[in-house]
Design an enzyme around this catalytic site. Structure first.
Site, PDB file in Angstrom:
ATOM      1  N   GLU A   1       9.512  -4.105  10.361  1.00 12.10           N
ATOM      2  CA  GLU A   1       9.895  -2.808   9.795  1.00 12.10           C
ATOM      3  C   GLU A   1      10.411  -1.853  10.872  1.00 12.10           C
ATOM      4  OE1 GLU A   1       7.074  -1.092   7.083  1.00 12.10           O
ATOM      5  OE2 GLU A   1       8.162   0.808   6.968  1.00 12.10           O
TER       6      GLU A   1
ATOM      7  N   ASP B   1       0.845  -1.207   0.000  1.00 14.30           N
ATOM      8  CA  ASP B   1       0.000   0.000   0.000  1.00 14.30           C
ATOM      9  C   ASP B   1       0.878   1.255   0.000  1.00 14.30           C
ATOM     10  OD1 ASP B   1       0.864  -0.160   2.605  1.00 14.30           O
ATOM     11  OD2 ASP B   1      -1.135  -0.094   3.512  1.00 14.30           O
ATOM     12  N   SER B   2       2.209   1.062  -0.016  1.00 12.69           N
ATOM     13  CA  SER B   2       3.118   2.188  -0.272  1.00 12.69           C
ATOM     14  C   SER B   2       2.806   2.801  -1.631  1.00 12.69           C
ATOM     15  CB  SER B   2       4.579   1.722  -0.231  1.00 12.69           C
ATOM     16  OG  SER B   2       4.762   0.576  -1.041  1.00 12.69           O
TER      17      SER B   2
ATOM     18  N   LYS C   1      -0.971  -9.640   2.930  1.00 13.48           N
ATOM     19  CA  LYS C   1      -0.252  -9.043   4.064  1.00 13.48           C
ATOM     20  C   LYS C   1      -1.178  -8.105   4.824  1.00 13.48           C
ATOM     21  CE  LYS C   1       3.314  -5.933   3.693  1.00 13.48           C
ATOM     22  NZ  LYS C   1       2.798  -4.797   4.500  1.00 13.48           N
TER      23      LYS C   1
ATOM     24  N   ASP D   1      -0.968  -6.299  -0.240  1.00 13.24           N
ATOM     25  CA  ASP D   1      -1.359  -5.675   1.036  1.00 13.24           C
ATOM     26  C   ASP D   1      -2.865  -5.505   1.137  1.00 13.24           C
ATOM     27  OD1 ASP D   1       0.600  -5.024   2.882  1.00 13.24           O
ATOM     28  OD2 ASP D   1       1.173  -3.159   1.879  1.00 13.24           O
TER      29      ASP D   1
ATOM     30  N   GLU E   1      -1.293  -5.525   8.579  1.00 18.64           N
ATOM     31  CA  GLU E   1      -0.421  -4.852   9.552  1.00 18.64           C
ATOM     32  C   GLU E   1      -0.940  -4.963  10.984  1.00 18.64           C
ATOM     33  OE1 GLU E   1       0.355  -0.766   8.581  1.00 18.64           O
ATOM     34  OE2 GLU E   1       1.122  -1.250   6.593  1.00 18.64           O
TER      35      GLU E   1
HETATM   36  O1  KIV Z   1       3.529  -1.107   1.568  1.00 18.82           O
HETATM   37  C1  KIV Z   1       4.718  -1.460   1.547  1.00 18.82           C
HETATM   38  O2  KIV Z   1       5.476  -1.152   0.647  1.00 18.82           O
HETATM   39  C2  KIV Z   1       5.198  -2.284   2.653  1.00 18.82           C
HETATM   40  C3  KIV Z   1       6.672  -2.562   2.708  1.00 18.82           C
HETATM   41  C4  KIV Z   1       7.388  -1.352   3.126  1.00 18.82           C
HETATM   42  C5  KIV Z   1       6.988  -3.716   3.566  1.00 18.82           C
HETATM   43  O3  KIV Z   1       4.445  -2.686   3.490  1.00 18.82           O
END
Ligand code: KIV
Length: 280
Positions: A196, A59-60, A127, A98, A129
Site C-alpha cells: 500500500e 478494517d477500513s 490479512k 482483516d 499488517e
Molecule cells: O482495510 C482495508 O480496506 C485494507 C485495504 C486498503 C487493502 O486493508
C-alpha cells in the site's frame, strides 16, 4: 417479498469458486487479480456477480461504515459480523478478512484464536499488517492451515507511528526494509502480500524479491499481481480529498454494477492503475 428471495443460481453464474491454487496460477501466468473491499451481503452478491476474484472485509470498515477517522477502533467481533454478512452471499470470490488492531499483537495463542474466529465466520484467508514481529504470527497461522495475506507499506493500523497516511518506501533504506520484511513474511508462509502507498519502483522491487507470492497493490503502481481499492472510494462515495491512486469508476458508468464491471475490466486490461494518473 421479491427482494428477500433472490434467485441464488443467478449469482456468479457458472463461475467456479476461486481457490488459492487458482490465484497462484493467475499470478504465475501474469493474469491480473481483482480485489475490492466489501462489508455486507448485498454488495458481496453484486461484486461476486461482476466477476471479482477476491473480496476483502477490510478494517477500513471502521472509516467507511462506522465513521471513525482511523481503523483502530474496529473490534474482532465487528469484523466477524461483517465477514459473516459477506460470506452468506458469496459463491465464487476468494474471501479475505482483516485481523483488526489489538486482535493479534500479544501472543501466538491470541493470533490463532482471532484468525480461527474469522475463518469460522467464512473467511478463506486472514490479512494482518506489518513486518518484523508479524512473521511469527504468519508462521503460527500457516502451520495451522490458515492462509495468510501480509500487508506492507502504509499500514493504517500504525498511522500514528507513521506520522499520518504517508507514502512509504521512498528512500533506498526504507525500500530495502520493505524487501527484507517481504522476504521474511514469505519465508514464514504468507501466500499473498498487499503493498500500500509506495512508489511504483519500490513495489516492483518488492515483487522481484518475492516472486513466489501473489502481490496486491493499492497505490503501488502496475507491477503487482493484482489491485485492490476500497469500495466506497471507487464508487465515488467517499467525501473529502481522495488519494491520487483512487479512480472513481462511477463516473461515466450507468450504475453500481456497471462501475464494478468497469473496474474489473480496467484491472484485467491493465488500464488501471495508470502510472501517470495514479502512481507515485
Ligand atoms: O482495510 C482495508 O480496506 C485494507 C485495504 C486498503 C487493502 O486493508
Amino acid at each position: 417479498m421479491m427482494s428477500s428471495h433472490p434467485v441464488r443460481e443467478a449469482a456468479s453464474a457458472g463461475r467456479k469458486p476461486v481457490t488459492l491454487t487458482k490465484l497462484r496460477d493467475m499470478h504465475l501466468q501474469a493474469e491480473p487479480i481483482t480485489m475490492l473491499t466489501c462489508y455486507d451481503a448485498t454488495f458481496a452478491e453484486v461484486l461476486d456477480e461482476a466477476g471479482l476474484d477476491c473480496l476483502l472485509v477490510g478494517d477500513s470498515l471502521g472509516m467507511v461504515v462506522q465513521g471513525h477517522s482511523t481503523t483502530l477502533p474496529v473490534t474482532l467481533e465487528q469484523t466477524i459480523y461483517h465477514t459473516q454478512c459477506v460470506a452468506r452471499r458469496l459463491s465464487a470470490a476468494w474471501l479475505v478478512a482483516d485481523l483488526p488492531f489489538g486482535s493479534y499483537g500479544e501472543t501466538v495463542e491470541q493470533v490463532v484464536r482471532s484468525a480461527a474466529a474469522l475463518m469460522k465466520a467464512g473467511a478463506r484467508m486472514i490479512k494482518l499488517e506489518g513486518g518484523g514481529w508479524t512473521a511469527e504470527c504468519v508462521r503460527a497461522l500457516t502451520e495451522r492451515g490458515i492462509p495468510v495475506c501480509a500487508h506492507l507499506g502504509l499500514t493504517p493500523q500504525s498511522v500514528h507511528a507513521l506520522g499520518g497516511y504517508r507514502i512509504q518506501g521512498r528512500t533506498e533504506t526504507s525500500a530495502e526494509l520493505l524487501k527484507r520484511q517481504a522476504r521474511e513474511l514469505s519465508d514464514a508462509g504468507a501466500s499473498m502480500l498487499v503493498l500500500e502507498l509506495m512508489p511504483s519502483s519500490t513495489a516492483a522491487e518488492v515483487g522481484r524479491e518475492v516472486p513466489e507470492i501473489v502481490t496486491i497493490g493499492i497505490g503501488a503502481g502496475p507491477s503487482t499481481s493484482g489491485q485492490v481499492l476500497v469500495l466506497h472510494d471507487m464508487l465515488g462515495l467517499t467525501r473529502g480529498r481522495l488519494p491520487r491512486f483512487v479512480r472513481n469508476f462511477m463516473a461515466g458508468s450507468a450504475g453500481i454494477e456497471a462501475a464494478v464491471r468497469s473496474y474489473v475490466e480496467a484491472v484485467k486490461d491493465r488500464s488501471f492503475p495508470d502510472p501517470e494518473l495514479h502512481g507515485y
